[in-house]
Design a protein around this motif. Structure first.
Motif, short mmCIF file in Angstrom:
data_model
loop_
_atom_site.label_atom_id
_atom_site.label_comp_id
_atom_site.label_asym_id
_atom_site.label_seq_id
_atom_site.Cartn_x
_atom_site.Cartn_y
_atom_site.Cartn_z
N GLN A 36 0.83 -1.20 0.00
CA GLN A 36 0.00 0.00 0.00
C GLN A 36 0.87 1.24 0.00
O GLN A 36 1.95 1.26 0.58
CB GLN A 36 -0.89 0.04 1.25
CG GLN A 36 -2.05 -0.92 1.20
CD GLN A 36 -2.99 -0.72 2.37
OE1 GLN A 36 -3.24 -1.66 3.12
NE2 GLN A 36 -3.52 0.47 2.54
N ASN B 82 -3.37 3.86 -2.67
CA ASN B 82 -3.10 2.83 -3.67
C ASN B 82 -2.78 1.49 -3.03
O ASN B 82 -2.21 1.41 -1.95
CB ASN B 82 -1.93 3.26 -4.55
CG ASN B 82 -2.25 4.51 -5.32
OD1 ASN B 82 -3.15 4.52 -6.16
ND2 ASN B 82 -1.54 5.59 -5.05
N CYS B 83 -3.11 0.44 -3.77
CA CYS B 83 -2.83 -0.93 -3.34
C CYS B 83 -2.38 -1.73 -4.55
O CYS B 83 -3.10 -1.80 -5.55
CB CYS B 83 -4.08 -1.54 -2.73
SG CYS B 83 -3.92 -3.27 -2.26
N SER B 84 -1.19 -2.31 -4.46
CA SER B 84 -0.68 -3.17 -5.53
C SER B 84 -0.44 -4.56 -4.97
O SER B 84 -0.04 -4.70 -3.81
CB SER B 84 0.64 -2.61 -6.08
OG SER B 84 0.44 -1.38 -6.69
N TYR B 85 -0.67 -5.56 -5.78
CA TYR B 85 -0.53 -6.94 -5.30
C TYR B 85 0.17 -7.76 -6.37
O TYR B 85 0.21 -7.38 -7.55
CB TYR B 85 -1.88 -7.53 -4.92
CG TYR B 85 -2.92 -7.43 -5.99
CD1 TYR B 85 -3.74 -6.31 -6.09
CD2 TYR B 85 -3.09 -8.45 -6.92
CE1 TYR B 85 -4.69 -6.21 -7.08
CE2 TYR B 85 -4.05 -8.36 -7.91
CZ TYR B 85 -4.85 -7.23 -7.99
OH TYR B 85 -5.79 -7.13 -8.99
N SER B 86 0.72 -8.87 -5.96
CA SER B 86 1.55 -9.65 -6.88
C SER B 86 1.01 -11.05 -7.14
O SER B 86 1.61 -11.82 -7.89
CB SER B 86 2.99 -9.76 -6.34
OG SER B 86 2.97 -10.36 -5.05
N GLU C 4 -3.32 -4.89 -14.27
CA GLU C 4 -2.17 -4.21 -13.66
C GLU C 4 -1.99 -4.60 -12.20
O GLU C 4 -1.06 -4.13 -11.54
CB GLU C 4 -2.35 -2.69 -13.80
CG GLU C 4 -2.29 -2.22 -15.24
CD GLU C 4 -2.33 -0.70 -15.35
OE1 GLU C 4 -2.33 -0.02 -14.30
OE2 GLU C 4 -2.39 -0.21 -16.49
N LYS C 5 -2.89 -5.41 -11.67
CA LYS C 5 -2.82 -5.84 -10.26
C LYS C 5 -2.74 -4.61 -9.35
O LYS C 5 -1.83 -4.48 -8.51
CB LYS C 5 -1.62 -6.77 -10.02
CG LYS C 5 -1.76 -8.13 -10.69
CD LYS C 5 -0.61 -9.05 -10.30
CE LYS C 5 -0.87 -10.50 -10.63
NZ LYS C 5 -1.09 -10.77 -12.03
N HIS C 6 -3.71 -3.74 -9.50
CA HIS C 6 -3.68 -2.49 -8.77
C HIS C 6 -5.09 -2.02 -8.45
O HIS C 6 -6.01 -2.18 -9.26
CB HIS C 6 -2.97 -1.42 -9.62
CG HIS C 6 -2.87 -0.09 -8.95
ND1 HIS C 6 -3.82 0.89 -9.09
CD2 HIS C 6 -1.94 0.42 -8.10
CE1 HIS C 6 -3.47 1.95 -8.38
NE2 HIS C 6 -2.33 1.69 -7.77
N SER C 7 -5.25 -1.47 -7.26
CA SER C 7 -6.53 -0.90 -6.85
C SER C 7 -6.28 0.45 -6.19
O SER C 7 -5.22 0.68 -5.60
CB SER C 7 -7.23 -1.83 -5.87
OG SER C 7 -8.43 -1.24 -5.38
N SER C 8 -7.25 1.33 -6.33
CA SER C 8 -7.18 2.63 -5.66
C SER C 8 -8.46 2.89 -4.89
O SER C 8 -9.55 2.48 -5.31
CB SER C 8 -6.98 3.76 -6.69
OG SER C 8 -5.73 3.68 -7.30
N CYS D 298 -5.93 -2.59 2.71
CA CYS D 298 -6.27 -3.35 1.51
C CYS D 298 -6.01 -4.83 1.79
O CYS D 298 -4.98 -5.17 2.38
CB CYS D 298 -5.39 -2.83 0.36
SG CYS D 298 -5.37 -3.82 -1.12
#
Lengths: 111, 114
Positions: A6, A22-26, A67-71, A87
């Motif tokens: 995050q 923002n939140c990115s995940y793999s 994109e493996k991304h959330s906002s 997140c």
């Protein structure tokens, strides 16, 4: 490295400002969850997303699966929005249903 | 006003003692989660149940932790024997039938193991 990242870790805003967390995940996920934890410790579920966008009042959550991304967006922020926003992602593969959490974003909205 | 309830809200105990935390999910919800939150680790999923059956408890230390749902209105999380590193806030959450329903969290049990 955490599978859920995050940003920012801390955020201070003036009342009325537009806020983005923002939140990115793999990992492959089946759903992403935004939570709000108040200063008193209580946790509220804000959104559960698997695609697209959701809106509730002044809060908007979006997710881009490719994109493996959330906002998480907050419009017209208010001091009562001050909280930790977390997140969480639910794995789509084994162990299916297991959730992993980000470290949270601490938001402070000043009057 | 439907809500998840947890008891006790606070528990202080000595190392080695047994601790039992209870959760009453929202009536009609068929999925129950147990989470632990610490400053160091943040929120972690310990276990979850669907229709009272355990689906995943891989987040739970097996040697001392156990989670059960004796009936649809009660979930329990037990620690035996407790250790100081178990000190944390333990949250229970429940969710309705659809897996895309949001979870409703209880107020948490703050556990301190001396």
């Amino acid at each position: 490295k955490n599978e859920v990242e995050q940003s920012p870790q801390n955020l201070t805003a003036q009342e009325g400002e537009f806020i983005t967390i923002n939140c990115s995940y793999s990992v492959g996920i089946s759903a992403l969850h935004w939570l709000q934890q108040h200063p008193g410790g209580g946790i509220v579920s804000l959104f559960m997303l698997s695609s697209g966008k959701k809106k509730h009042g002044r809060l908007i959550a979006t997710i881009n699966i490719q994109e493996k991304h959330s906002s998480l967006h907050i419009t017209a922020s208010h001091p009562r929005d001050s909280a930790v926003y977390i997140c969480a992602v639910r794995y789509s593969r084994f162990p299916a249903g297991k959730s992993t959490f980000g470290d949270g974003t601490t938001l402070t909205v000043k009057p | 006003d439907a809500r998840v309830t947890q008891t006790p809200r606070h528990k202080v105990t000595e190392m080695g003692q047994e601790v039992t935390m209870r959760c009453q999910p929202i009536l009609g919800h068929n999925t129950v989660f147990w989470y632990r939150q610490t400053m160091m680790q943040g929120l972690e999923l310990l276990a979850y149940f669907r229709n009272r059956a355990p689906l995943d408890d891989s987040g739970m230390p097996k040697d001392r932790f156990s989670a059960e749902m004796p009936d649809a209105t009660l979930a329990t999380l037990k620690i035996q024997p407790s250790e100081p590193r178990d000190s944390a806030v333990y949250f229970c959450a429940s969710r309705g039938v659809s897996s895309y329903n949001e979870q409703f969290f209880g107020p948490g049990t703050r556990l301190t193991v001396l």
